[in-house]
Design a protein around this motif. Structure first.
Motif, PDB file in Angstrom:
ATOM      1  N   UNK A   1       0.881  -1.169   0.000  1.00  0.00           N
ATOM      2  CA  UNK A   1       0.000   0.000   0.000  1.00  0.00           C
ATOM      3  C   UNK A   1       0.918   1.218   0.000  1.00  0.00           C
ATOM      4  N   UNK A   2       0.915   1.927  -1.135  1.00  0.00           N
ATOM      5  CA  UNK A   2       1.860   3.050  -1.229  1.00  0.00           C
ATOM      6  C   UNK A   2       1.238   4.368  -0.802  1.00  0.00           C
ATOM      7  N   UNK A   3      -0.107   4.392  -0.707  1.00  0.00           N
ATOM      8  CA  UNK A   3      -0.758   5.636  -0.248  1.00  0.00           C
ATOM      9  C   UNK A   3      -2.116   5.290   0.315  1.00  0.00           C
ATOM     10  N   UNK A   4      -2.494   6.041   1.338  1.00  0.00           N
ATOM     11  CA  UNK A   4      -3.842   5.866   1.881  1.00  0.00           C
ATOM     12  C   UNK A   4      -4.320   7.212   2.405  1.00  0.00           C
ATOM     13  N   UNK A   5      -5.554   7.530   2.109  1.00  0.00           N
ATOM     14  CA  UNK A   5      -6.085   8.797   2.590  1.00  0.00           C
ATOM     15  C   UNK A   5      -7.544   8.947   2.242  1.00  0.00           C
ATOM     16  N   UNK A   6      -8.097  10.090   2.564  1.00  0.00           N
ATOM     17  CA  UNK A   6      -9.498  10.352   2.193  1.00  0.00           C
ATOM     18  C   UNK A   6      -9.534  10.563   0.672  1.00  0.00           C
ATOM     19  N   UNK A   7     -10.724  10.506   0.077  1.00  0.00           N
ATOM     20  CA  UNK A   7     -10.797  10.742  -1.371  1.00  0.00           C
ATOM     21  C   UNK A   7     -10.141  12.061  -1.784  1.00  0.00           C
ATOM     22  N   UNK A   8     -10.343  13.119  -0.995  1.00  0.00           N
ATOM     23  CA  UNK A   8      -9.723  14.411  -1.344  1.00  0.00           C
ATOM     24  C   UNK A   8      -8.202  14.334  -1.278  1.00  0.00           C
ATOM     25  N   UNK A   9      -7.685  13.673  -0.239  1.00  0.00           N
ATOM     26  CA  UNK A   9      -6.217  13.536  -0.117  1.00  0.00           C
ATOM     27  C   UNK A   9      -5.639  12.774  -1.300  1.00  0.00           C
TER      28      UNK A   9
END
Lengths: 248, 250
Positions: free
Chosen positions: A216-224
């Motif tokens: 998992x190279x990135x995780x965040x809210x849809x906006x992030x």
């Protein structure tokens, strides 16, 4: 709470999950995006114990699925519902029997009670009066709805969706996305969705995680995720063939 | 150097043994799925009835014809009844029945389970906390073990009746001699050993069908391959095990 800690999985020499870490928040929808063939479905299968990792832990409410025996796995799976890519309805049973299947297997409810629950679950996915139809008589979108009704039969705390909109036209895909969002809001279940449909992901997700090269190279809210500076995630979100992700 | 094919063969034997013993272990653990068992008894047994009757009858008839032509050369036509009874109960009844059922039911089992595998229905069972081996494999193997001996009893009977018809009614062998030689040459153990063989063949053809179907991969092509493999492998296994069972039992 679902947590994957340092999970590895390889098939022969092909390493599909490579020391992957991921935390899925309870009562929210997490969409895992990534390229086709990138290991998303393998990851999802680990979450319900259909595959065991070569190393690492798959923790569901603190219990490690990777170390469970069959009996323990069977118990914990009762709190899961899963919608498969092509719905995986039992083609020897009609729609009603498909939705009733988990209830007949795991509850002692009477026949009339089961029939009422089946109708209620089918109505909740916008399908009423189709109990007597066979899966082969249904369209792709209807099959997915029946699959979701079956996944909801035991009122699971965790619902897994494997490519829920793949193979559907954009209107039906949007209808299924709306259904997933509404179902999550209504039940408060923890939802994990595997998808490469970004429009749908932005619509339904509380969190989006990107799987790339087994991690998992990135995780965040849809906006992030939409505004990320990460070049790999940007390339995927913008749908460009040129960039750090080698397409061909 | 053992080579990959040999290792793959050993691995295949290991996986088929694990599947079989796991299915048998489930047979003694609840929930007992009697409805599924009855369905499979009907599928493997009842639906094979007429094809087994026809093949059994014609097998007996051709054996009577061939032995009559052979034995007539040294005036031993009266032995036809005994030889017919022995060949049908010891060998041809069990083997021909098993091959026919492998072609009909074994292939269908592989195709059905293979389709369920590639359309993720087997994964769906597991995801709903139902053991796929117990739900799908155990009833099919039990049905094979139970129904093959019953089918073979029928094949033995119609085979003998068919042979009697050819020998006595068409070729003119004395009916009394035909029956007397049957009773003289055949023993109860011949019939019983044939039925033991049948149970083993039933186990083989359903286990192989389940194994090839359960571990199918590769979409529609994989299902086709699994179906063909199930028939070829179970036919070979039936014929090879027949030799060893015969060597041990008779």
């Amino acid at each position: 709470m679902i947590e994957l800690v340092d999970v590895c999985k390889a098939f022969g020499r092909q390493r599909v999950l490579n020391h992957l870490d991921l935390a899925v928040e309870k009562g929210e929808t997490t969409v895992i995006i990534g390229r086709s063939g990138g290991g998303k479905s393998v990851l999802l299968r680990h979450l319900i114990g259909l595959m065991k990792p070569d190393c690492g832990q798959v923790l569901v409410d603190g219990q490690d699925l990777a170390r469970m025996n069959n009996r323990q796995l069977k118990e914990i799976r009762k709190s899961f519902g899963m919608l498969f890519q092509d719905a995986a309805l039992f083609d020897s049973m009609n729609v009603g029997d498909n939705v009733a299947f988990p209830l007949r297997e795991h509850t002692r409810k009477r026949r009339a009670e089961i029939r009422d629950i089946v109708e209620e679950k089918l109505a909740s996915v916008g399908l009423s009066g189709v109990s007597d139809k066979m899966p082969s008589e249904l369209s792709g979108g209807m099959r997915k709805r029946v699959g979701l009704a079956r996944a909801l039969a035991l009122d699971p705390h965790i619902i897994l969706f494997d490519e829920p909109t793949t193979g559907l036209d954009p209107l039906m895909a949007d209808a299924i996305d709306t259904l997933i969002r509404d179902t999550q809001a209504r039940t408060g279940a923890t939802c994990v969705v595997i998808s490469h449909d970004l429009a749908g992901a932005f619509k339904i997700a509380h969190h989006i995680a990107m799987l790339y090269e087994g991690r998992i190279i990135a995780k965040g809210t849809p906006d992030e995720i939409r505004n990320t500076e990460d070049p790999v995630v940007r390339q995927f979100v913008e749908g460009r063939a040129d960039g750090p992700i080698k397409v061909v | 150097m053992l080579g990959r094919p040999f290792l793959a063969l050993v691995e295949g034997f290991g996986r088929i043994a694990v599947l079989f013993f796991s299915a048998m272990a489930w047979a003694f653990r609840p929930p007992f799925r009697l409805r599924l068992l009855v369905k499979q008894l009907e599928f493997v047994g009842v639906r094979s009835f007429w094809v087994v009757v026809i093949t059994g009858a014609f097998t007996g008839m051709v054996i009577a014809l061939q032995t009559y032509y052979g034995f007539r050369m040294f005036s031993a036509e009266s032995l036809v009844g005994g030889i017919l009874a022995l060949s049908v109960t010891r060998e041809l009844g069990p083997v021909i029945t098993a091959l026919v059922v492998a072609g009909r039911a074994g292939s269908a089992i592989a195709a059905e389970l293979g389709t369920m595998r590639v359309t993720q229905q087997i994964d769906a069972l597991a995801s709903m906390a139902v053991d796929p081996v117990q739900y799908l494999v155990t009833p099919r193997i039990l049905a094979g073990i139970v129904m093959l001996p019953l089918l073979v009893v029928m094949a033995d009977f119609v085979g003998y009746v068919g042979g009697y018809f050819v020998g006595v009614k068409l070729l003119g062998i004395n009916s009394g001699m035909f029956m007397a030689k049957t009773l003289e040459l055949m023993e109860m153990s011949d019939l019983m050993n044939g039925l033991v063989k049948a149970a083993v063949f039933g186990l083989i053809l359903t286990t192989v069908g389940c194994y090839k179907g359960y571990y199918t991969s590769g979409g529609a092509e994989g299902v086709g391959r699994a179906t063909t493999d199930a028939v070829v492998i179970s036919s070979l296994a039936i014929l090879i095990s027949d030799y060893f069972l015969t060597a041990v039992m008779f």
